[in-house]
Design an enzyme around this catalytic site. Structure first.
Site, PDB file in Angstrom:
ATOM      1  N   ASP A 116      -1.626 -12.165  12.085  1.00 16.85           N
ATOM      2  CA  ASP A 116      -3.025 -12.301  11.656  1.00 16.85           C
ATOM      3  C   ASP A 116      -3.665 -13.416  12.476  1.00 16.85           C
ATOM      4  O   ASP A 116      -3.078 -13.898  13.451  1.00 16.85           O
ATOM      5  CB  ASP A 116      -3.100 -12.588  10.148  1.00 16.85           C
ATOM      6  CG  ASP A 116      -2.519 -13.944   9.787  1.00 16.85           C
ATOM      7  OD1 ASP A 116      -1.921 -14.607  10.673  1.00 16.85           O
ATOM      8  OD2 ASP A 116      -2.669 -14.370   8.635  1.00 16.85           O
ATOM      9  N   TYR A 123      -0.771  -5.835   9.869  1.00 14.92           N
ATOM     10  CA  TYR A 123      -0.357  -7.114   9.290  1.00 14.92           C
ATOM     11  C   TYR A 123       0.450  -6.897   8.000  1.00 14.92           C
ATOM     12  O   TYR A 123       1.560  -7.422   7.846  1.00 14.92           O
ATOM     13  CB  TYR A 123      -1.581  -7.999   8.988  1.00 14.92           C
ATOM     14  CG  TYR A 123      -1.216  -9.223   8.196  1.00 14.92           C
ATOM     15  CD1 TYR A 123      -0.692 -10.337   8.835  1.00 14.92           C
ATOM     16  CD2 TYR A 123      -1.329  -9.249   6.810  1.00 14.92           C
ATOM     17  CE1 TYR A 123      -0.298 -11.462   8.110  1.00 14.92           C
ATOM     18  CE2 TYR A 123      -0.947 -10.346   6.077  1.00 14.92           C
ATOM     19  CZ  TYR A 123      -0.432 -11.449   6.734  1.00 14.92           C
ATOM     20  OH  TYR A 123      -0.040 -12.535   6.008  1.00 14.92           O
ATOM     21  N   GLU A 126       0.184  -9.547  -0.585  1.00 14.84           N
ATOM     22  CA  GLU A 126      -0.209  -9.462   0.822  1.00 14.84           C
ATOM     23  C   GLU A 126      -1.564  -8.783   0.980  1.00 14.84           C
ATOM     24  O   GLU A 126      -2.346  -9.160   1.848  1.00 14.84           O
ATOM     25  CB  GLU A 126       0.860  -8.744   1.648  1.00 14.84           C
ATOM     26  CG  GLU A 126       2.108  -9.592   1.876  1.00 14.84           C
ATOM     27  CD  GLU A 126       1.822 -10.939   2.538  1.00 14.84           C
ATOM     28  OE1 GLU A 126       0.866 -11.030   3.329  1.00 14.84           O
ATOM     29  OE2 GLU A 126       2.532 -11.917   2.245  1.00 14.84           O
TER      30      GLU A 126
END
Ligand code: SF4
Length: 352
Positions: free
Chosen positions: A134, A116, A33
């Site tokens: 996002d 996020y 991520e």
């Protein structure tokens, strides 16, 4: 069927097979991520497995040197992410016994974990009904919920996030987020959305109203600020001089060719002050540069107009000493071994 059920069914059939989705752990989710922040999946794919091969656990990552972590980040850009991931790993090992925290506030307080990544971690790694919002999700949200205000305003972002949060299921929240990510990358595209193939078109208000191509709306971004920069490309005996500043704002912690910004209202005094922060210029004054090049480079917030002074210093080979700054003479044929931002790689290409 609810929107979540439709989306999950579609995800089971069409979801992308990505290495970090196979046998995921909280650590592999964290690494992937952070790599995926502002970076396309295609760019992450070849580097993710190399990175995980070298740093297979959070303990190995925490014990590595920052230089090595940055080297394995080469090709992904935005190196501050790598530095923060490394710092986060060290905190997790030192303060959380090597377990990534699943409490929202604690997770969010770690370096490099913004809203996020926190949402992605909580939902994908820990099965919590959170949303990772996002740019892709904002675009989908603007269309799905027919939001006609600029999505880059905090208030609107919060509004879209709240609407998605009402939809996230308690079962498989991580897959719900990943399904939305896949929808954003393959179906709900910025320019040519493939609404005919979209599994949630029956829920999409912009589709019903024929407003898909008009959304999302965004405020125009501010243009990068123009900055005059003096940059020093100094060679000696087959090596080039690099520096790394521990503090100093922009590009700190990166290997770089020594540079200084020149104030826009230039005066002799202002230039002298700027150069005093850059020890190099007075030292080189007695020599003539081999060449002087001009080059431009645009970062997201700065537009550098660079004058590059190329020196070949044959009669001295010294390593300067300066507080909180490292200097390194790196052999020209081994420059690839240090992590270097693209702007300096391009500057080095100016050499004949
Ligand atoms: S119907 Fe079209 S605009 Fe709406 S979510 Fe699907 S792809 Fe996006």
């Amino acid at each position: 069927m609810t929107l979540a059920q439709i989306l999950l069914e579609w995800y089971d059939l069409r979801g992308r097979d990505l290495p970090w989705r196979r046998n995921p752990t909280s650590y592999s989710t964290l690494v992937s991520e952070i790599m995926l922040q502002q970076t396309r999946v295609e760019a992450v794919l070849p580097l993710y497995e190399r990175f995980m091969g070298r740093f297979p656990s959070i303990q190995v990552l925490a014990a590595a040197s920052q230089d090595e972590v940055l080297t394995y980040w080469q090709g992904l850009g935005y190196y501050s992410r790598a530095r923060r991931l490394h710092q986060a790993a060290q905190i997790i090992v030192a303060e959380h016994d090597g377990s990534i925290p699943h409490n929202k506030e604690t997770l969010r307080s770690l370096p490099g974990i913004g809203d996020y990544t926190c949402g992605a971690m909580l939902s994908i790694a820990f099965g919590k009904p959170e949303i990772a919002i996002d740019g892709n999700l904002l675009r989908i949200g603007a269309r799905l919920f027919l939001i006609q205000d600029p999505i880059n305003r905090m208030k609107i972002k919060a509004q879209i996030q709240a609407k998605f949060k009402e939809l996230v299921p308690t079962e498989r929240p991580g897959d719900f987020n990943q399904a939305l990510m896949d929808l954003g990358s393959a179906i709900c595209l910025p320019k040519n959305p493939r609404c005919e193939e979209c599994p949630i078109s029956h829920h999409c208000q912009a589709y019903f109203k024929g407003a898909v191509l008009a959304l999302p709306i965004k405020d125009a971004p501010k243009p990068p600020v123009p900055v005059q920069v003096r940059l020093y490309l100094v060679e000696s005996q087959g090596a080039i001089l690099f520096r790394k500043r521990e503090f100093g704002g922009f590009l700190q912690g990166m290997w770089e060719l020594p540079w200084c910004e020149i104030p826009s209202q230039i005066s002799r005094t202002a230039l002298k002050v700027a150069e005093e922060h850059n020890w190099l210029s007075p030292k080189l004054e007695p020599c003539d540069p081999l060449e002087i090049y001009e080059m431009e480079y645009v970062f997201s917030h700065r537009h550098w107009f660079m004058t590059i002074f190329h020196y070949n210093v044959t009669d001295q080979f010294y390593t300067p000493k300066e507080k909180d700054t490292l200097y390194l003479w790196q052999p020209i044929d081994a420059i690839d071994e240090i992590a270097l931002p693209t702007v300096f790689k391009k500057a080095l290409k100016m050499r004949p």
